[in-house]
Design a protein around this motif. Structure first.
Motif, PDB file in Angstrom:
ATOM      1  N   ALA A 148       0.825  -1.207   0.000  1.00 59.24           N
ATOM      2  CA  ALA A 148       0.000   0.000   0.000  1.00 59.24           C
ATOM      3  C   ALA A 148       0.863   1.262   0.000  1.00 59.24           C
ATOM      4  O   ALA A 148       0.597   2.215  -0.750  1.00 59.24           O
ATOM      5  CB  ALA A 148      -0.935   0.000   1.201  1.00 59.24           C
ATOM      6  N   GLU A 149       1.899   1.266   0.810  1.00 59.23           N
ATOM      7  CA  GLU A 149       2.754   2.454   0.873  1.00 59.23           C
ATOM      8  C   GLU A 149       3.533   2.662  -0.422  1.00 59.23           C
ATOM      9  O   GLU A 149       3.781   3.800  -0.816  1.00 59.23           O
ATOM     10  CB  GLU A 149       3.691   2.366   2.068  1.00 59.23           C
ATOM     11  CG  GLU A 149       2.947   2.587   3.373  1.00 59.23           C
ATOM     12  CD  GLU A 149       3.841   2.620   4.588  1.00 59.23           C
ATOM     13  OE1 GLU A 149       5.071   2.413   4.460  1.00 59.23           O
ATOM     14  OE2 GLU A 149       3.304   2.843   5.685  1.00 59.23           O
ATOM     15  N   ARG A 150       3.893   1.587  -1.096  1.00 60.91           N
ATOM     16  CA  ARG A 150       4.597   1.738  -2.377  1.00 60.91           C
ATOM     17  C   ARG A 150       3.669   2.394  -3.405  1.00 60.91           C
ATOM     18  O   ARG A 150       4.095   3.272  -4.151  1.00 60.91           O
ATOM     19  CB  ARG A 150       5.101   0.380  -2.880  1.00 60.91           C
ATOM     20  CG  ARG A 150       5.905   0.471  -4.143  1.00 60.91           C
ATOM     21  CD  ARG A 150       7.232   1.198  -3.936  1.00 60.91           C
ATOM     22  NE  ARG A 150       7.744   1.647  -5.221  1.00 60.91           N
ATOM     23  CZ  ARG A 150       8.569   2.665  -5.405  1.00 60.91           C
ATOM     24  NH1 ARG A 150       9.028   3.339  -4.370  1.00 60.91           N
ATOM     25  NH2 ARG A 150       8.952   3.001  -6.602  1.00 60.91           N
ATOM     26  N   ALA A 151       2.406   1.972  -3.438  1.00 55.15           N
ATOM     27  CA  ALA A 151       1.456   2.605  -4.361  1.00 55.15           C
ATOM     28  C   ALA A 151       1.325   4.094  -4.059  1.00 55.15           C
ATOM     29  O   ALA A 151       1.276   4.923  -4.980  1.00 55.15           O
ATOM     30  CB  ALA A 151       0.091   1.919  -4.273  1.00 55.15           C
ATOM     31  N   ARG A 152       1.315   4.448  -2.794  1.00 54.40           N
ATOM     32  CA  ARG A 152       1.213   5.862  -2.411  1.00 54.40           C
ATOM     33  C   ARG A 152       2.498   6.624  -2.707  1.00 54.40           C
ATOM     34  O   ARG A 152       2.457   7.773  -3.134  1.00 54.40           O
ATOM     35  CB  ARG A 152       0.859   5.966  -0.918  1.00 54.40           C
ATOM     36  CG  ARG A 152      -0.560   5.535  -0.612  1.00 54.40           C
ATOM     37  CD  ARG A 152      -1.590   6.536  -1.147  1.00 54.40           C
ATOM     38  NE  ARG A 152      -1.415   7.796  -0.452  1.00 54.40           N
ATOM     39  CZ  ARG A 152      -1.101   8.964  -1.024  1.00 54.40           C
ATOM     40  NH1 ARG A 152      -0.966   9.052  -2.335  1.00 54.40           N
ATOM     41  NH2 ARG A 152      -0.928  10.036  -0.308  1.00 54.40           N
TER      42      ARG A 152
ATOM     43  N   GLU B 221      10.079   0.876 -15.781  1.00 53.48           N
ATOM     44  CA  GLU B 221      11.384   0.989 -15.120  1.00 53.48           C
ATOM     45  C   GLU B 221      11.262   1.383 -13.644  1.00 53.48           C
ATOM     46  O   GLU B 221      12.083   2.146 -13.118  1.00 53.48           O
ATOM     47  CB  GLU B 221      12.300   1.952 -15.876  1.00 53.48           C
ATOM     48  CG  GLU B 221      12.586   1.486 -17.299  1.00 53.48           C
ATOM     49  CD  GLU B 221      13.480   2.428 -18.078  1.00 53.48           C
ATOM     50  OE1 GLU B 221      13.891   3.480 -17.540  1.00 53.48           O
ATOM     51  OE2 GLU B 221      13.758   2.105 -19.246  1.00 53.48           O
ATOM     52  N   ASP B 222      10.247   0.863 -12.993  1.00 50.06           N
ATOM     53  CA  ASP B 222      10.069   1.094 -11.561  1.00 50.06           C
ATOM     54  C   ASP B 222      10.799  -0.025 -10.815  1.00 50.06           C
ATOM     55  O   ASP B 222      10.205  -1.007 -10.392  1.00 50.06           O
ATOM     56  CB  ASP B 222       8.581   1.118 -11.209  1.00 50.06           C
ATOM     57  CG  ASP B 222       8.328   1.352  -9.726  1.00 50.06           C
ATOM     58  OD1 ASP B 222       9.301   1.568  -8.960  1.00 50.06           O
ATOM     59  OD2 ASP B 222       7.151   1.299  -9.319  1.00 50.06           O
ATOM     60  N   VAL B 223      12.103   0.156 -10.683  1.00 54.20           N
ATOM     61  CA  VAL B 223      12.944  -0.894 -10.100  1.00 54.20           C
ATOM     62  C   VAL B 223      12.679  -1.079  -8.600  1.00 54.20           C
ATOM     63  O   VAL B 223      12.837  -2.183  -8.079  1.00 54.20           O
ATOM     64  CB  VAL B 223      14.443  -0.639 -10.356  1.00 54.20           C
ATOM     65  CG1 VAL B 223      14.757  -0.709 -11.847  1.00 54.20           C
ATOM     66  CG2 VAL B 223      14.893   0.695  -9.775  1.00 54.20           C
ATOM     67  N   ALA B 224      12.266  -0.034  -7.920  1.00 58.27           N
ATOM     68  CA  ALA B 224      12.001  -0.156  -6.480  1.00 58.27           C
ATOM     69  C   ALA B 224      10.817  -1.089  -6.230  1.00 58.27           C
ATOM     70  O   ALA B 224      10.894  -1.996  -5.394  1.00 58.27           O
ATOM     71  CB  ALA B 224      11.757   1.219  -5.864  1.00 58.27           C
ATOM     72  N   SER B 225       9.716  -0.887  -6.957  1.00 57.05           N
ATOM     73  CA  SER B 225       8.567  -1.785  -6.806  1.00 57.05           C
ATOM     74  C   SER B 225       8.934  -3.191  -7.244  1.00 57.05           C
ATOM     75  O   SER B 225       8.576  -4.172  -6.578  1.00 57.05           O
ATOM     76  CB  SER B 225       7.374  -1.285  -7.628  1.00 57.05           C
ATOM     77  OG  SER B 225       6.906  -0.041  -7.152  1.00 57.05           O
ATOM     78  N   ALA B 226       9.647  -3.305  -8.358  1.00 53.76           N
ATOM     79  CA  ALA B 226      10.032  -4.630  -8.868  1.00 53.76           C
ATOM     80  C   ALA B 226      10.891  -5.390  -7.863  1.00 53.76           C
ATOM     81  O   ALA B 226      10.700  -6.595  -7.669  1.00 53.76           O
ATOM     82  CB  ALA B 226      10.769  -4.481 -10.197  1.00 53.76           C
ATOM     83  N   SER B 227      11.813  -4.702  -7.206  1.00 54.62           N
ATOM     84  CA  SER B 227      12.694  -5.402  -6.260  1.00 54.62           C
ATOM     85  C   SER B 227      11.921  -5.882  -5.031  1.00 54.62           C
ATOM     86  O   SER B 227      12.206  -6.960  -4.499  1.00 54.62           O
ATOM     87  CB  SER B 227      13.881  -4.532  -5.857  1.00 54.62           C
ATOM     88  OG  SER B 227      13.473  -3.428  -5.085  1.00 54.62           O
ATOM     89  N   LEU B 228      10.926  -5.118  -4.588  1.00 51.68           N
ATOM     90  CA  LEU B 228      10.080  -5.583  -3.486  1.00 51.68           C
ATOM     91  C   LEU B 228       9.315  -6.834  -3.904  1.00 51.68           C
ATOM     92  O   LEU B 228       9.245  -7.817  -3.165  1.00 51.68           O
ATOM     93  CB  LEU B 228       9.085  -4.487  -3.077  1.00 51.68           C
ATOM     94  CG  LEU B 228       9.650  -3.264  -2.377  1.00 51.68           C
ATOM     95  CD1 LEU B 228       8.588  -2.186  -2.268  1.00 51.68           C
ATOM     96  CD2 LEU B 228      10.181  -3.632  -1.001  1.00 51.68           C
ATOM     97  N   ILE B 229       8.755  -6.793  -5.101  1.00 46.72           N
ATOM     98  CA  ILE B 229       7.965  -7.907  -5.615  1.00 46.72           C
ATOM     99  C   ILE B 229       8.808  -9.169  -5.729  1.00 46.72           C
ATOM    100  O   ILE B 229       8.320 -10.269  -5.452  1.00 46.72           O
ATOM    101  CB  ILE B 229       7.319  -7.520  -6.966  1.00 46.72           C
ATOM    102  CG1 ILE B 229       6.223  -6.479  -6.727  1.00 46.72           C
ATOM    103  CG2 ILE B 229       6.793  -8.749  -7.687  1.00 46.72           C
ATOM    104  CD1 ILE B 229       5.680  -5.846  -7.994  1.00 46.72           C
TER     105      ILE B 229
END
Length: 172
Positions: free
Chosen positions: A80-84, A142-150
Motif C-alpha cells: 500500500a505504501e509503495r502505491a502511495r 522501469e520502476d525498479v524499487a517496486s520490482a525489487s520488493l515484488i
C-alpha cells in the motif's frame, strides 16, 4: 479551520511527487493494489484455516499457518505504501478488496486439514503468477524499487507453496 477550508482539503488531489509519469503511476499503483487485495484475501484464508485446523498434525499445521499469515500480512503495508509513494492510491475498504481480489474465499463450515493445505498451496502458486504480472508492469515503466520488493514476495510465496505442497504429499 472553517468548514469550507476543510471541505476543499478533502477534495484536493493527493499530488504526491514522483519521477514516474502519470501512466506509470496509474498502471503500477493499480497492479500493486490488485496484488494487495489478493494478499488480504490470502491472509484471511490462511488465518481462517489456522483457526479451524484440527487433527493429528494440529500443532505443526497451526503453527505453520500462523507463520505464513504473519509473512503475508507483513507485505500489506509495504504494498500500500509503495502505491502511495509513486503517487497512486490504494485500497480503502473491505468492499474494495472484494471487488479486486482474484483469489476465492473459503466459507465452508469444515475443510479437512489436507484440503486446507492443498488449497493454500494453490493460492500461493496463483499469488506468484499475480506478483510476476505486477513485476512485468513495473519493468515496463522501469520502476525498479517496486520490482525489487515484488521479487522478494515472489520468493516468499514460492516457499510457502513448496512447504504446503510437501505437506500434502502421500508418504512413500
Amino acid at each position: 479551520m472553517d468548514t469550507e477550508t476543510a471541505k476543499s482539503r478533502r477534495k484536493a488531489p493527493l499530488a504526491t511527487p514522483t519521477d514516474l509519469g502519470s501512466n506509470a503511476t496509474r498502471d503500477v499503483a493499480s497492479a500493486l493494489t490488485g496484488v494487495l487485495a489478493d494478499m488480504f484475501a490470502l491472509y484471511l484464508k490462511t488465518k481462517n484455516f489456522h483457526w479451524h485446523m484440527s487433527g493429528p498434525h494440529f500443532r505443526d499445521y497451526h503453527l505453520l499457518l500462523d507463520e505464513h499469515g504473519d509473512q503475508i500480512f507483513a507485505t500489506t503495508d509495504a504494498l500500500a505504501e509503495r502505491a502511495r509513494k509513486i503517487g497512486g492510491t490504494t485500497l480503502r475498504s473491505i468492499g474494495h478488496i472484494s471487488r479486486l481480489q482474484r483469489l476465492a474465499d473459503n466459507d465452508a463450515d469444515y475443510v479437512t486439514p489436507k484440503d486446507m493445505l492443498a488449497e493454500l498451496a494453490e493460492d500461493n502458486r496463483r499469488m506468484v503468477v499475480f506478483l510476476r504480472e505486477a513485476h512485468g508492469v513495473c519493468d515496463e515503466y522501469e520502476d525498479v524499487a517496486s520490482a525489487s520488493l515484488i521479487e522478494n514476495w515472489i520468493d516468499e510465496a514460492e516457499r510457502r507453496a513448496w512447504f504446503l505442497y510437501e505437506m500434502t504429499r502421500d508418504s512413500q
